[in-house]
Design a protein around this motif. Structure first.
Motif, PDB file in Angstrom:
ATOM      1  N   ARG A  55       0.849  -1.196   0.000  1.00 47.25           N
ATOM      2  CA  ARG A  55       0.000   0.000   0.000  1.00 47.25           C
ATOM      3  C   ARG A  55       0.882   1.243   0.000  1.00 47.25           C
ATOM      4  O   ARG A  55       2.024   1.209   0.442  1.00 47.25           O
ATOM      5  N   ARG A  56       0.310   2.308  -0.497  1.00 49.63           N
ATOM      6  CA  ARG A  56       1.049   3.573  -0.599  1.00 49.63           C
ATOM      7  C   ARG A  56       1.509   4.014   0.785  1.00 49.63           C
ATOM      8  O   ARG A  56       0.722   4.106   1.720  1.00 49.63           O
ATOM      9  N   THR A  76       5.344   3.073  -2.933  1.00 51.64           N
ATOM     10  CA  THR A  76       4.660   1.840  -2.557  1.00 51.64           C
ATOM     11  C   THR A  76       5.659   0.696  -2.631  1.00 51.64           C
ATOM     12  O   THR A  76       6.186   0.405  -3.705  1.00 51.64           O
TER      13      THR A  76
END
Length: 154
Positions: A55-56, A76
């Motif tokens: 995830r970012r 990410t």
């Protein structure tokens, strides 16, 4: 899609090099003086190993010569490991796809740092511009690593 790969054999243990190359100060030391990366407040002091997977993690600005914003990286981390390895799969302002894998492998007398990059510009000219810029930037980064840790004779 464009790609580039580079490796350097260094006179230092992989653990020592890994600590340096996964820390923002270490990354900026490699990039200096051409580029500087920022970190959002919540990521200051974090190492790549500390970032969430898949995830970012945050937005990092790329500053030409340390001052002029020219791009950003929505950082990410897709994979940590195995061993001393990360794979980043991010989007950038100029690139719809940016993948950077870095491996630090044990070899006799030290370690080998391998950077493998793949990218796609949001429009064709931006991908082509990176096809010129990425090799210049990563050759520079590897020169800085060899200067810092010493280069193994081949």
């Amino acid at each position: 899609m464009h790609s580039f790969r580079i490796s350097s054999d260094l006179c230092a243990p992989p653990e020592v090099v890994w600590r340096q190359v996964t820390d923002l100060d270490g990354v900026n030391d490699e990039l200096r003086p051409l580029v500087r990366m920022t970190a959002p407040p919540e990521l200051r002091g974090a190492r790549i190993d500390d970032l969430p997977t898949g995830r970012r993690a945050g937005r990092s600005w790329l500053l030409l010569f340390g001052v002029l914003p020219v791009d950003f990286d929505d950082l990410t981390i897709a994979q940590h490991g195995p061993g001393h390895r990360f794979r980043e799969e991010s989007r950038m302002l100029t690139q719809s796809r940016w993948e950077h894998q870095r491996d630090v492998e044990t070899i006799e007398g030290g370690c080998r740092v391998v950077d493998s990059l793949t990218w796609q510009g949001r429009v064709a000219p931006l991908g082509a511009l990176f096809a010129l810029a990425v090799p210049i930037l990563f050759r520079h980064r590897h020169r800085r690593l060899r200067r810092r840790f010493g280069e193994l004779a081949q």
